[in-house]
Each structure stands twice: as C-alpha cells, then as structure tokens.
Design an enzyme around this catalytic site. Sequence first.
Site, PDB file in Angstrom:
ATOM      1  N   HIS A 192       0.837  -1.199   0.000  1.00  0.00           N
ATOM      2  CA  HIS A 192       0.000   0.000   0.000  1.00  0.00           C
ATOM      3  C   HIS A 192       0.881   1.262   0.000  1.00  0.00           C
ATOM      4  O   HIS A 192       0.707   2.158  -0.836  1.00  0.00           O
ATOM      5  CB  HIS A 192      -0.899  -0.025   1.238  1.00  0.00           C
ATOM      6  CG  HIS A 192      -1.757   1.185   1.417  1.00  0.00           C
ATOM      7  ND1 HIS A 192      -3.090   1.210   1.075  1.00  0.00           N
ATOM      8  CD2 HIS A 192      -1.484   2.419   1.934  1.00  0.00           C
ATOM      9  CE1 HIS A 192      -3.600   2.402   1.348  1.00  0.00           C
ATOM     10  NE2 HIS A 192      -2.648   3.154   1.879  1.00  0.00           N
ATOM     11  N   GLU A 193       1.832   1.320   0.925  1.00  0.00           N
ATOM     12  CA  GLU A 193       2.691   2.507   1.016  1.00  0.00           C
ATOM     13  C   GLU A 193       3.597   2.641  -0.207  1.00  0.00           C
ATOM     14  O   GLU A 193       3.977   3.754  -0.580  1.00  0.00           O
ATOM     15  CB  GLU A 193       3.522   2.456   2.299  1.00  0.00           C
ATOM     16  CG  GLU A 193       2.716   2.393   3.594  1.00  0.00           C
ATOM     17  CD  GLU A 193       1.724   3.531   3.769  1.00  0.00           C
ATOM     18  OE1 GLU A 193       1.906   4.596   3.153  1.00  0.00           O
ATOM     19  OE2 GLU A 193       0.753   3.342   4.520  1.00  0.00           O
ATOM     20  N   HIS A 202       1.931   4.789  -2.665  1.00  0.00           N
ATOM     21  CA  HIS A 202       2.167   6.207  -2.354  1.00  0.00           C
ATOM     22  C   HIS A 202       3.544   6.647  -2.849  1.00  0.00           C
ATOM     23  O   HIS A 202       3.700   7.710  -3.451  1.00  0.00           O
ATOM     24  CB  HIS A 202       2.109   6.417  -0.841  1.00  0.00           C
ATOM     25  CG  HIS A 202       0.738   6.465  -0.256  1.00  0.00           C
ATOM     26  ND1 HIS A 202      -0.238   7.347  -0.683  1.00  0.00           N
ATOM     27  CD2 HIS A 202       0.171   5.750   0.762  1.00  0.00           C
ATOM     28  CE1 HIS A 202      -1.337   7.173   0.035  1.00  0.00           C
ATOM     29  NE2 HIS A 202      -1.126   6.204   0.917  1.00  0.00           N
ATOM     30  N   GLU A 247      -4.317   8.422  -2.108  1.00  0.00           N
ATOM     31  CA  GLU A 247      -4.861   7.138  -1.653  1.00  0.00           C
ATOM     32  C   GLU A 247      -5.277   6.264  -2.827  1.00  0.00           C
ATOM     33  O   GLU A 247      -5.218   5.028  -2.740  1.00  0.00           O
ATOM     34  CB  GLU A 247      -6.043   7.368  -0.704  1.00  0.00           C
ATOM     35  CG  GLU A 247      -5.669   7.985   0.635  1.00  0.00           C
ATOM     36  CD  GLU A 247      -4.652   7.164   1.414  1.00  0.00           C
ATOM     37  OE1 GLU A 247      -4.563   5.936   1.198  1.00  0.00           O
ATOM     38  OE2 GLU A 247      -3.929   7.762   2.230  1.00  0.00           O
TER      39      GLU A 247
END
Length: 507
Positions: free
Chosen positions: A271-272, A275, A301
């Site tokens: 997930h990160e 980003h 996001e």
Amino acid sequence: RRCGIRFLSAYAELEQRFRRLANLGGAAAVLQWDWAAIMPTGGAEARAAQLAELDVIRHELMTDAVLADLLGAAESARADLSPWQDANLTEMRHRWTHANALPTELVAAFSTAASACEMVWREARSSNDFTTFQKAFEPLLALIREKAEAKSAAFGLAPYDALIDGYDPGFKCAEIDVIFDDLATFLPDFLAQVLDKQARAPAPLRPEGPFPVAQQQALSRALMERLGFDFDHGRLDESHHPFCGGVSEDVRITTRYDESDFTSSLMAVLHETGHALYERGLPAAWRTQPVGDARSMSLHESQSLLMEMQVCRGVEFIGFAGPLMREAFSAADTVAEGAFVPENLHRLAINVAPSYIRVDADEVTYPAHIMLRYSLEKAMIAGDLHAADLPGAWQDGMQEFLGLTPRNDTEGCLQDIHWAGGDVGYFPSYTLGALIAAQLFECARRDIAELPTDIAAGEFAPLMTWLGDAVHSQASRYSSQDLIERATGRPLETDAFKAHLKARYLN
C-alpha cells in the site's frame, strides 16, 4: 523595490519564495519520519519544539505582506504565463489563503499540541488508556475547531468542508454524502451475499508462523523493488503506524510487523509503495513548486489502494508473488500444509470478514470504517460530540456500520493516529481514493491489453507507465475532478468500484 520586482518578475520571485518553502517543508517531513521511526522517546520535547519552529517560519513566510503584493502582480499578468505556470499560480493562491486564515500563535499552538498528543497516543493505545489520551486530545480538538472556523471564514465554506479542503481541494460534504449514501445502500446486501458465498466454501488455510521480522523485511524489499521502488531514493523502516513520508527524492516508508501474520505487514508495505511510486513519479521540473505536488490526498490514496487492492490482492499478482512468499518462509509451512499454494493465498487475500481494525479491513467492509470516522468528525467539528464521549459514540457507530462491538478502546477509537496528530478531514480521502483507484484500474486494463499477463509475470512497467502518464506526471496541474475525468473519460462515480467488487467476490 519592496517586492524585488525591479529585478525579478512577480511570478519568478514567487517561484523562488515557494522553492524555499518547499525545502523547509521537506526538512520537516524528514524530521517527522525520524520522530515516528527512530527518535528515542526522550527527544520528543525537543523535536516538538523544532517542528513547531519550522511551522511558524513557514507560516511567517506565507503571511509576509510582500507575498500578497507578488500574487496580485502575477495574477494581473497571467496572460504571459505558460499553462503549468498558470496552474502553479492558482495553487500558490490557494495555499496563501489557507495560511493567511490562521494567526501565527494558532499555528504554533496547534503544532505543539499535535506533537504532544501523538506521543500520548502511542502509550495510550498500547495500554488501552483513553482517559490519558482524552486529556491531551481535548485541547487539540479545541484548536482544530478554531482552525476550522478561521478557514471557514477565509474560504466561505462550512467549517468541516474547510478542513477537507486542506487535504482534498474541491471536495465537500455535499458530494461526499451522496457517494457515501450510495455505498451505504449497496454494501450491506452485497456483504451478506459475499459472506454467504464464503460460508459455502471451505475456509482458506492460514500459514503458521512465526514469521521472523528479518524475513518479512526481505520479502517486502524484494516486492517493492519489483514494483519499481528505488532504494537509492527511499527507505523501509518500522513505526507505530504504517505511512509514507519524506520527499520525492527521498521517500520514507514505514510499517509494523506481526510475527504471527506476515500478510498484514506485507500488504501495508505494498500500500505505502503505491504512495511512494506516486511521489517518485511527480515531474522533476516542478518538485519545489505547489503545482508539482501530488494533487490531493484522495488521488494519493487512489495510488496506494490501486496497488494494494486492485493489483496486489488480484489472482495474477498472487500467482507471481506466492512462490516468493513460500520461499521467504520455507520453514513455516509445517502445520498448515498447502497454505502457501497461490490459490489458497489468493483466497486469504480476498477473505471478507467485518473486523475492528481499519488498516486490516478487507475492501468490502473498509468503507464502513471510513463512514464511521467521517460521521464522528463532522459531529466533533460541529460541537455535537465531545472528546469524552468518543468511546461510546465509537461503540454505537461500529454496531451501526459493522455490527461489531469493540472489546476495548485500543481496537476502538484509539486505533488510528490521525486525530492524535490533528488530522481531521483526512479520512474521507480513503474511500474517495478507493473509488478513484477502481475507475483508473478499469481504464488501465482497457488500454493495456496484456496487463493481466504482465502482472502474472511480475512485470509492472506497463502499468506504471500508464499511471505516470495519466496521474503522476500531471501533479497538481488540474483539479482532482478534472484529472479523474481526463484520465478515465468520466467524472468520479461508484460504478467501477461496485463492478470490481462484484467481479472479484461474486463471480
């Protein structure tokens, strides 16, 4: 002479001043990463003072009367600017308005209170001590309300809308309410169908640990690199709450580990990484200017959720990554024979079950976690919900949205870092981001005929090129709504998200 306009055009001097602001902000971002990842607890007071000082310096630069003169002069000569410069000037004015809405003493007080509250939250969360947290949060909440009122007056928005604007310019409660009402109508019946389908199939096997942290780190790094993360321009570390920080040239990712379940940490890292890849893909020529920043938190996001939910929980990715997971934990699969078979890992990755913890929630129930926080935030800013009443309101909301009653405040209202750090108005970005991610990925699959085959082979360059062209390289040149429509051909809607859920969980 006062503005330096005799030697520089107004716009050129604005770029110079915002470059300085960006460098100060970058320094603060790395200090904040250090605070979360490696700073000894005894350094908290000094670090809070340092961060508050940087916030005040940046605020004083933004509220300097010269800046208002420069903005006015540059805006009167917009016809001479390129499209990127014109968009940059718009972003400069937007930031100037946010900054000038607040007096310096409020900025300093808020920064100090947020730093103090976050340190209290760390201990309160681990010890399930809401009373101690409440004492630190009450003065911070008062300052958040004060900020909201000041920004409300400056922008002509409702107070909570003014806070949202700091994270997602252009989005307001009126639009978010329509989206959330739509999801609230769709998701309960859909969840029941998914749970019924799951109940009629054998339960997936769970790999048995322990899963040593060093091996989890090695697996995470290997997959990050495969996705395109450049460790010459970033790091992976550990913190109380996973996040992505730093600056575009030096992106800092953190996660937290559980030796009984490697998937929680791994999915947080993936997930990160979404980003981080967005940050790295922003146009280098504009990186110290407002227009060169990520468009909004919902767009940010969308990039992390596209990577984690759309890609990394998909059958193609698990087919590629499953053997790497088994190899990383080759000694762990003794009790649950076959748990590392890709088909089983995929069933685990898309297993749906209402749960207490947002960051571990599946994508079907995740919006309910956000809608709960959204409703509580609106009530807090309106003055209808006080800090002391948060635990009870949280319990009621969890029953309403997920049919669960948290056993304690650690798995209830103390689980997230956001409110402790003063971030109210941020939570809607998560579900907006999930909708944007589904809409973008639907278009990427349409435009890249071989995308499923590429992902199954561990080849992510075609997808990253598409995202780079559609989102990353555009930075803040367009509004969120315009960027979404340019990338996907239609405004933001719930259709792609619903279609994705139906295809993944019911077909």
